[in-house]
Design a protein around this motif. Structure first.
Motif, PDB file in Angstrom:
ATOM      1  N   PHE A  74     -10.000   6.296  -1.437  1.00 20.79           N
ATOM      2  CA  PHE A  74      -9.551   7.474  -0.683  1.00 20.79           C
ATOM      3  C   PHE A  74      -8.267   7.171   0.088  1.00 20.79           C
ATOM      4  CE2 PHE A  74      -9.573   9.700   3.431  1.00 20.79           C
ATOM      5  CZ  PHE A  74      -9.487  11.017   2.993  1.00 20.79           C
ATOM      6  N   VAL A  75      -8.218   6.022   0.759  1.00 26.26           N
ATOM      7  CA  VAL A  75      -7.024   5.670   1.536  1.00 26.26           C
ATOM      8  C   VAL A  75      -5.818   5.502   0.616  1.00 26.26           C
ATOM      9  CG1 VAL A  75      -5.967   3.899   2.993  1.00 26.26           C
ATOM     10  CG2 VAL A  75      -8.310   4.649   3.446  1.00 26.26           C
ATOM     11  N   ALA A  76      -6.026   4.849  -0.518  1.00 24.71           N
ATOM     12  CA  ALA A  76      -4.918   4.683  -1.471  1.00 24.71           C
ATOM     13  C   ALA A  76      -4.401   6.028  -1.947  1.00 24.71           C
ATOM     14  CB  ALA A  76      -5.382   3.830  -2.655  1.00 24.71           C
ATOM     15  N   LEU A  84       3.854   6.993   0.251  1.00 28.15           N
ATOM     16  CA  LEU A  84       4.024   5.801   1.077  1.00 28.15           C
ATOM     17  C   LEU A  84       3.464   4.577   0.356  1.00 28.15           C
ATOM     18  CD1 LEU A  84       2.905   7.150   4.579  1.00 28.15           C
ATOM     19  CD2 LEU A  84       5.249   6.719   3.804  1.00 28.15           C
ATOM     20  N   PRO A  85       4.077   3.420   0.527  1.00 26.06           N
ATOM     21  CA  PRO A  85       3.512   2.189  -0.049  1.00 26.06           C
ATOM     22  C   PRO A  85       2.190   1.852   0.643  1.00 26.06           C
ATOM     23  CG  PRO A  85       5.327   1.656   1.426  1.00 26.06           C
ATOM     24  CD  PRO A  85       5.316   3.160   1.286  1.00 26.06           C
ATOM     25  N   VAL A  86       1.299   1.215  -0.083  1.00 28.21           N
ATOM     26  CA  VAL A  86      -0.023   0.921   0.479  1.00 28.21           C
ATOM     27  C   VAL A  86      -0.493  -0.450   0.013  1.00 28.21           C
ATOM     28  CG1 VAL A  86      -1.176   2.107  -1.443  1.00 28.21           C
ATOM     29  CG2 VAL A  86      -2.416   1.750   0.718  1.00 28.21           C
ATOM     30  N   THR A  87      -1.154  -1.165   0.903  1.00 23.57           N
ATOM     31  CA  THR A  87      -1.811  -2.432   0.572  1.00 23.57           C
ATOM     32  C   THR A  87      -3.301  -2.270   0.833  1.00 23.57           C
ATOM     33  OG1 THR A  87       0.129  -3.753   1.169  1.00 23.57           O
ATOM     34  CG2 THR A  87      -1.994  -4.887   1.106  1.00 23.57           C
ATOM     35  N   VAL A  88      -4.106  -2.483  -0.193  1.00 19.71           N
ATOM     36  CA  VAL A  88      -5.571  -2.418  -0.069  1.00 19.71           C
ATOM     37  C   VAL A  88      -6.131  -3.768  -0.482  1.00 19.71           C
ATOM     38  CG1 VAL A  88      -7.699  -1.333  -0.874  1.00 19.71           C
ATOM     39  CG2 VAL A  88      -5.652   0.068  -0.505  1.00 19.71           C
ATOM     40  N   GLU A  89      -6.911  -4.383   0.398  1.00 21.62           N
ATOM     41  CA  GLU A  89      -7.547  -5.650   0.080  1.00 21.62           C
ATOM     42  C   GLU A  89      -9.031  -5.587   0.406  1.00 21.62           C
ATOM     43  OE1 GLU A  89      -5.689  -9.056   1.803  1.00 21.62           O
ATOM     44  OE2 GLU A  89      -3.694  -8.601   0.971  1.00 21.62           O
ATOM     45  N   SER A  90      -9.799  -6.431  -0.251  1.00 22.67           N
ATOM     46  CA  SER A  90     -11.240  -6.532   0.009  1.00 22.67           C
ATOM     47  C   SER A  90     -11.554  -7.925   0.514  1.00 22.67           C
ATOM     48  CB  SER A  90     -12.037  -6.248  -1.268  1.00 22.67           C
ATOM     49  OG  SER A  90     -11.807  -4.926  -1.728  1.00 22.67           O
TER      50      SER A  90
END
Length: 475
Positions: A74-76, A84-90
């Motif tokens: 959802f955030v991505a 906007l550029p996005v960084t998603v990590e787990s």
């Protein structure tokens, strides 16, 4: 509250606290909840006026399985919606928590802020925007108040911390944010764990605050925000006075050593004196943390009624010593680290531990032959031999050790037990642990374990004794 006025209030708050400057890249921490989604939208609307660029960051804590995965997706998607550029990590925070024996909240916070720092460095962001809002601030103040905080804790959450973390929504109520999301058709995710009165903050939010607002002060949240602002400004002023007073009583400062004039300290107002001691301790220890009230009071006693040569142990391997004319606050040499070791215990016989230069003597006995275990000196223990496995060992303590002390119904962290026994941190690795492969039998010289105690059915006993150096024990 309408959309325009909310945007204006956030803009004014950002400018008033100098949260950003022209050209800044701001890392926006977005969990997917209403607060962070509103923050992202507001900063997007203001980015051209403020002359900033944005980068979205989301950390999946992996606490809630598929729900956590859906939050990340959802955030991505929201970031792509704004181009906007996005960084998603787990990150497996639960595994991190178990390994370090932390609470969920502490573990999540440690991992989250480490992620912010790393991500900001990777994308070149000079600020990290967090979505704390007014109700979060009020809850924080209430938590700190209940813990017995001073003015520093009543400042609550700072609008800007370390010139890096910014909180543009800190004066906006949770209800206003949710209304804003509804009026602007902003979709968001809900974390069901926030609705359960399990953790301290949730209990205060869901139970205590509504009662206080309903029965004592309907304007409680604004009142707490005023208190926070007053304490923040006054604390900053007192810190300025403290810096000046500190210089006036300072005799000498060197790495790990601060010398303060006793006569000057005796004439300093108490409100500044505790702060001076904190600054001196921070300088000597190299820590940026706070000096707790009990340690500060103990050191104050050296100033007001201590005798020459008297000293107080402080955290961080620091000691405060009163001389004829000065209060010396200095770092003490740490004991040499103890390497890891493990030895099979000779039963019966003597086992020498060269790493800590002690011996453990072991011999067998029967009920009636030995003293009452409660009357033994601390360096001896009586255990029920038939409850023990055929092989037992002696080793150094390890991170995560737990122990069920004699007389207690459940196990506790070994670290917490040693702290409660007032054993200095520098001495803890020098304590031998007599163990089975899975459990601690005896914290040598401190206390034996509940499971191994002797009782009415004990037929054979194991008598242990810890002695310095090599033992002359013989069977």
């Amino acid at each position: 509250m309408g959309k325009i006025s909310l945007i204006q209030r956030v803009r004014d708050y950002i400018l008033r606290h100098h949260m950003v400057t022209s050209g800044d890249k701001v890392l926006v921490a977005v969990s997917g909840g209403p607060d962070s989604i509103a923050l992202l939208h507001l900063l997007y609307l203001l980015k051209n006026e403020l002359e900033i660029s944005l980068h979205v960051a989301h950390l999946n804590h992996m606490f809630r399985g598929e729900e956590s995965e859906a939050d990340a997706v959802f955030v991505a998607e929201r970031a792509r919606h704004y181009s906007l550029p996005v960084t998603v990590e787990s990150f497996n925070v639960e595994l991190y928590r178990r390994r370090r024996r932390l609470s969920k909240q502490v573990a999540a916070r440690e991992v989250r802020y480490r992620f912010f720092l790393s991500c900001a460095a990777q994308v070149g962001a000079s600020r990290v925007a967090l979505a704390h809002q007014a109700d979060d601030q009020a809850e924080t103040l209430m938590i700190n108040f209940l813990r017995g905080t001073g003015m520093g804790g009543l400042k609550g959450i700072l609008p800007v911390r370390e010139g890096f973390y910014i909180r543009p929504l800190l004066q906006i109520r949770r209800a206003e944010i949710e209304n804003f999301c509804g009026e602007t058709d902003l979709a968001f995710r809900q974390d069901a764990s926030n609705l359960k009165p399990v953790y301290t903050r949730n209990k205060i939010r869901l139970k205590l605050m509504p009662v206080l607002e309903r029965e004592y002060n309907p304007g409680l949240i604004p009142a707490l925000l005023r208190l926070s602002e007053i304490c923040r400004v006054e604390d900053a002023y007192l810190e300025q006075l403290t810096t000046k007073a500190f210089r006036e009583v300072l005799l000498e400062v060197d790495k790990g050593h601060v010398s303060l004039c006793l006569e000057g300290l005796a004439q300093t107002p108490l409100a500044l004196l505790r702060r001076i001691l904190r600054q001196a301790w921070q300088s000597a220890s190299g820590s940026t943390g706070s000096l707790d009230f009990q340690h500060a009071e103990a050191v104050l006693s050296l100033i007001t009624s201590g005798t020459t040569g008297a000293q107080i142990d402080m955290p961080g391997h620091v000691v405060a010593v009163r001389t004829y004319t000065a209060l010396e606050i200095k770092k003490t040499p740490e004991k040499k680290g103890v390497p890891g070791y493990i030895y099979k215990l000779r039963v019966p016989g003597s086992t020498y531990i060269p790493e800590i230069d002690i011996s453990i003597d072991a011999w067998l006995g029967h009920p009636g032959e030995d003293e009452d275990p409660r009357k033994l000196p601390k360096n001896e223990a009586l255990l029920d031999l038939d409850k023990l496995p055929s092989e037992i060992f002696v080793r150094r303590r390890l991170a995560g050790d737990v122990f069920q002390p004699y007389g207690q119904a459940s196990a506790v962290k070994l670290k917490d037990f040693l702290i409660k026994q007032k054993i200095p941190r520098v001495d803890r690795d020098h304590i031998p642990l007599i163990c089975t492969p899975e459990e601690i039998i005896w914290v040598g010289g401190v206390r034996s374990g509940e499971r191994w105690k002797i009782g009415g059915r004990t037929k054979r006993m194991l008598h242990l004794k810890v002695s310095p150096g090599k033992s002359s024990f013989s069977l």
